[in-house]
Structures are given as C-alpha cells and as structure tokens.
Enzyme design. Structure first.
Site, short mmCIF file in Angstrom:
data_model
loop_
_atom_site.label_atom_id
_atom_site.label_comp_id
_atom_site.label_asym_id
_atom_site.label_seq_id
_atom_site.Cartn_x
_atom_site.Cartn_y
_atom_site.Cartn_z
N SER A 127 -9.84 -0.87 7.17
CA SER A 127 -9.26 -0.70 5.83
C SER A 127 -8.48 -1.90 5.28
O SER A 127 -8.06 -1.88 4.12
CB SER A 127 -8.36 0.52 5.80
OG SER A 127 -9.13 1.68 5.77
N LYS A 129 0.85 -1.20 0.00
CA LYS A 129 0.00 0.00 0.00
C LYS A 129 0.88 1.25 0.00
O LYS A 129 1.90 1.28 0.68
CB LYS A 129 -0.89 -0.02 1.25
CG LYS A 129 -1.93 1.09 1.30
CD LYS A 129 -2.79 0.97 2.55
CE LYS A 129 -3.96 1.93 2.54
NZ LYS A 129 -4.79 1.81 3.76
N SER A 139 -9.75 1.36 2.91
CA SER A 139 -8.92 2.13 2.02
C SER A 139 -7.87 1.30 1.26
O SER A 139 -7.41 1.73 0.21
CB SER A 139 -8.22 3.22 2.80
OG SER A 139 -7.34 2.66 3.76
#
Lengths: 490, 101
Positions: free
Chosen positions: A175, A76, A151
């Site tokens: 997330s 990420k 997310s």
C-alpha cells in the site's frame, strides 16, 4: 515547491524563504488542485501555519534544525492525530477525533514536521485503487481517468502533485510501494518492527508497517530516520539499532562494484505489461553499467503469496475490526439509538452501516478462515506457507544484497477497472505481498513516464534491517533517471 | 490435514455463520453476491492445499521479537477527560448506551 528537504532547509537558513510562506504555497496548491484530485480528506491550515511560525522563529535564532523542520506532510488518515479527525477512510470513523497522537506523529512533531492535512485512502487500507474510500476516490495526478493506487493513494497523489513535500502511508501488502509506482514518487516500506504502529489504525497487525513517500530517496529515509526505533508502546518494534542513513548517504560513492542484485526467476517469468518490462530493462542496464552483478534466485512459493497473504490479512483484520461496535466511539446507527434493538442487533446494525463492501467482504472471509472446522485448512496453512516463503527469501539473501523486481504488472489502471472482480484485484498485489509476509523492507523508485503519460517504477527488496541496500541502489537509479524533475500537469 | 476443500465448502449456511461471527447483516442480494465472490476467492485459495507443509511451524510474526520492559510505575499520558472526549454519551463518568435489553 521543493524536490528535497535539503534544498528547502538551505533556503530557510539563508533567509531566502520562510516556513510560513512555504506552507502557504502548499495550501494554495491544495486549493487549486485538490478539488479534482481528492487527495485530502481534511486539512488543518491553522495548526500548520502556527507550527511554521514557530519554525521561522527557530531558524532566526540560529538553532539547529530538526530532521523534518518545517517540512509540510500529508498524513494518511490511518494515523491518530490529536484533535484532528482520523477516519481510516471509513464511515465507521467519520467523526472520530483521537485524543492522542500516534507515536510516529509525536516523533514527526518533535523533529519540527508539520501536518497539512489527512490523506485519502482505501477504507481501513483495504484496496489497491483508493476506490473503497468512504470519501470518494482520489485520482491519479498524471491522468485523472486512472487510479492513484492504494491503499495510500491520497498520500502518493499529494506528493506527486506537489501538494505535500512528503507523506506518511501504511503498507500491509504493498500500500505504499504500489501507489508510489502509480504516481511516480519514491515509496519506502521499512522492515517490520522498524517503526512503531502505536496509534496507527490496525488492519493486519503482523503485516502493517508505516511507510514514507517523497520525491527523492533521501527524504523517504530522512523521514524514516526521524520516526524509527523502539517504542515502549509497541512491543513489536525491534531493538535493532537504527543506522544513520543520512550519514551513510553522504559517504556512498555511487559505485555498485561488488554489489549482487537478485532477479527472482518466478518474477522474471511473470507476464507484465510492456511498459513494466521496458522499465525493468532500463533499470537493469543502468545498474549493470554501474558495476552491479545480477544473480538469479528462485522463490518457488511466491506463486502462493497472494493466497497466503489474503488469508493472513483478512483473518487479522476480522479480529482487529471487531472493536468497532458503536458502543464507545465509531458509527452508531439511528436505529440503534431507538433502544429497541437487542444487543447483538445493536452491534450488527452499527457495523453493517459503518463498513463499506470491501471491508465487509474481508471481515467475512477472515472470520470464515478462522472459524472452527476451517482454521487448520486456511489460516494455519497460510501461516505455514508464510514461514516457508520467509525462509526462501532468507536463502536468497545469502546470495544477494538486494532484489530488483517490478512493483506491479501494470502502470495505473482505470477507475472501476477491477472494483467488481475481487480476485483479479487481489492478484494485482503479486509482486508486493510476499515482502510483507516475510517482514522485509522494500522501496519503489520511479524510473520513467510510459504510455498514457503514466509513471512506471521498479521495486527493490532487501533482507530484514538492511534498508541501507535499498538506499544505495535506489540512489544510483535516482541519480540517473531523475524522475523527481517530472511534474504532472494536473 | 486430510480435509478436501472445494468451492462447494461455502454455502448459504456457512456464510450466515460467518456473518453472525462478523456481526454483520446481509440482504438476500448481498448474500448471493458475497457467496459468488467468496467461492471464486476460495477456489483460488484451494491451491495452497497442494503445498506440503508437514512439520512446518506456522509463522505469526515475521521478525524476531524481544519483550518490552519498563519499571512498574504509573504513567499518565492522556487525561481521563481527554479520553472521554471521544465517547458518544456519558452519564456521571460512565459510558451511556441505548437500552438493549
């Protein structure tokens, strides 16, 4: 493509394949699929292949392989990676190339792991659909009209579409767990303090936790094993010993006799889609057949979890994101370069251009909640309710070993569905946020494919530092449902 | 607490103050939109006031913490040159910024 690191390592050692071939095949997959999925913000082919070459040399020499030796990861874009842009999905950090690695990236590298590229995400991890990314939304590999969740949407999508074997995400309010549920992967959020946050772009420091995606439970724990533990650069990391989860897995019989699994009264009474209910029912039935005993527990305050969470998260975010002013690094407006702005206008111009709408909304909300006259009524109140929610969980864990709950009220929703209704979007996080408020570990296990070809999973929650409970129960579910065998037709 | 909060607590003036604290600029259209959104959100948050929290210690970090100690020795993990590589502009080793006064 491999379902598990164990299989991959066996084939590496037997000489059936090489790390270089494997990594190249992942890049081929990225090349053919990511034009439509947009799971990656950047890729780093050269470095990954170079690392893979070193892995092959090591394998040939017969040396013991690291836990993550040659494993291709997507990371990420919240994790600082030395020499590789780290954008947090924001225009603000579009050109930011960190001069150092986050502690977990250092550990990943020391265990032989390699980085294919940086995964797409909601801007500064604020969102649950990946639609707030400055780099455009990532799409769900199972159905491209749907979001991958967020997310950490790009992380989940990349693993689900077999563009990466494993992935790092961050979980501040769900997330990791929610995108894992939307994309049909395993998603592990360890206990707060298990894993260092040093070098991870901060959103809400008392809630943020690094988490892991994989196709199999064992690999999420393998990754956690490799990167967990005390870090002198992060004084919120715990000195509680990291158990040998992989060894525990080898010795676990699969029998759940004597295991007490909690069902939260308030969650059981919540309205969820038929697909989610059916998935929960299937999981319950299986666990029962393996000897688990279900116990009802009550957490009356979870109904205030979303409000308390968003007050704490936005307040911390307002403070954390104040560092982005365009002075040393980060977006600097062309207007600001003119030399004609006052200092205040210089900061405001850089920030106004650098941040997207969702981030601005949360910064405003946070600064409002922290401002004089409102602090007690909002921020302090939320922190008090947080304390009560944690205590209610602690009481529940006196009666049960872990809790089974939905991850979200629905499977992956359509793009644009919730972007314009912030409160509805926030409520989507009902089943995940209280886990972060209480610092607990949580795990998403994919169970089945439901309507619209969408995966659906369940969430397991355990007491602080009791990740092993998640491992055992998760393993039992995985052994039965074997969702890792399902491959999306992108 | 004794404070009565309702959605009228957020108005243009309060939003402008929050924007100033946030170092953000809002156009009039954005102001209207944000006011509308924040009113809805705050209306929802209002429910928290119903919970009796008398005497409850606010929780700021969820797990017990212990301090991190190390010997007081200089350790240099990144060179100054590497750290300076992220700066927009430098002059004689200092950070250079546009004129603001």
């Amino acid at each position: 493509m491999f379902d598990s690191v164990k299989d991959y390592h066996e084939k590496l050692v037997s000489g059936e394949i090489t790390a270089v071939e494997t990594v190249k095949s992942y890049f081929e997959k990225i090349k053919s699929l990511d034009g439509s999925i947009n799971a990656f913000i950047s890729i780093d082919k050269e470095a990954a292949i170079k690392t893979a070459e070193a892995v092959d040399v090591k394998v040939k020499s017969g040396k013991k392989l690291g836990l993550l030796e040659g494993v291709p990861f997507s990371i990420k874009d919240m994790f600082c990676t030395k020499g590789l842009a780290t954008t947090a999905g924001s225009r603000m950090l579009k050109d930011f190339v960190p001069p150092y690695d986050a502690s977990v990236i250092k550990k990943l590298k020391s265990q032989g792991g390699l980085i294919l590229g940086k995964a797409n995400q909601d801007e500064f991890a604020m969102g649950s659909s990946n639609e707030t990314s400055f780099f455009g939304p990532s799409l769900n590999p199972w159905n491209k009209e749907r979001v991958p969740g967020g997310s950490s949407g790009g992380s989940a999508a990349s693993v689900a579409a077999r563009m990466a074997m494993c992935s790092f995400g961050t979980d501040t309010g769900g997330s990791v767990r929610q995108p894992a549920h939307f994309c049909g992967t395993v998603g592990l959020k360890p206990t707060y303090g298990r894993v260092s946050r040093y070098g991870v772009v901060a959103f809400a420091s008392s809630l943020d936790q690094t988490g892991f995606f994989s196709l199999k439970v064992e690999d999420a724990f393998r990754t956690a094993q490799a990167v967990s533990g005390k870090d002198s650069n992060d004084n919120t990391t715990s000195s509680v010993e990291v158990p040998d989860w992989l060894e525990m897995a080898r010795s676990f019989s699969g029998d759940l006799k004597g295991k007490k699994i909690g069902l939260v009264k308030e969650y059981e009474e919540s309205v969820v889609d038929a697909a989610v209910k059916d998935t929960m029912d299937k999981a319950k039935e299986l666990l029962k057949s393996k000897g688990a005993e279900f116990v009802e527990v009550s957490l009356p305050l979870v109904k205030h979890g979303v409000s308390a969470y968003y007050l704490v998260a936005t307040s911390e975010a307002a403070s954390n994101l104040s560092r982005y002013d365009g002075v040393r690094y980060g977006h600097r407006s062309e207007l600001a370069e003119s030399g004609k702005l006052s200092l205040e206008d210089f900061y405001a111009q850089n920030r106004t251009e650098g941040f997207g709408d969702e981030v601005k909304r949360r910064i405003l909300l946070g600064n409002f909640a922290l401002s004089s006259g409102y602090y007690d009524a909002y921020y302090k109140k939320a922190c008090q309710i947080r304390s009560m929610i944690r205590d209610q969980y602690m009481d529940a864990f006196k009666k049960v070993d872990c809790i089974l709950a939905p991850v979200a009220a629905s499977t992956a929703f359509e793009l644009q569905d919730r972007i314009n209704d912030p409160m509805r979007k926030f409520l989507n996080d009902y089943f995940t946020v209280t886990v972060n408020l209480a610092g607990l570990p949580g795990l998403t296990i994919p169970i089945q494919k439901t309507e619209n070809n969408l995966p659906c999973g369940v969430q397991l929650i355990a007491n602080q530092f009791k990740e092993v409970e998640l491992f055992e129960v998760g393993q039992v579910l995985e052994n039965e449902f074997k969702f890792y065998k399902e491959v999306p037709n992108v | 607490m004794g404070q009565c909060l309702n959605k009228s607590m957020i108005n243009k003036e309060i939003l402008e103050k929050a924007a100033k604290l946030s170092m953000l600029k809002l156009t009039p259209e954005q102001q209207d939109k944000t006011l509308n959104e924040m009113s809805k959100i705050l209306e929802h948050f209002e429910e928290l006031q119903k919970v009796d929290t008398t005497g409850v210690e606010p929780l700021h970090t969820p797990v017990p913490m212990d301090n991190v100690w190390r010997t007081d020795e200089i350790s240099i993990e990144e060179s100054q040159e590497e750290l300076k590589s992220i700066l927009k502009d430098t002059l004689e080793g200092q950070i250079k910024v546009p004129q603001v006064v």
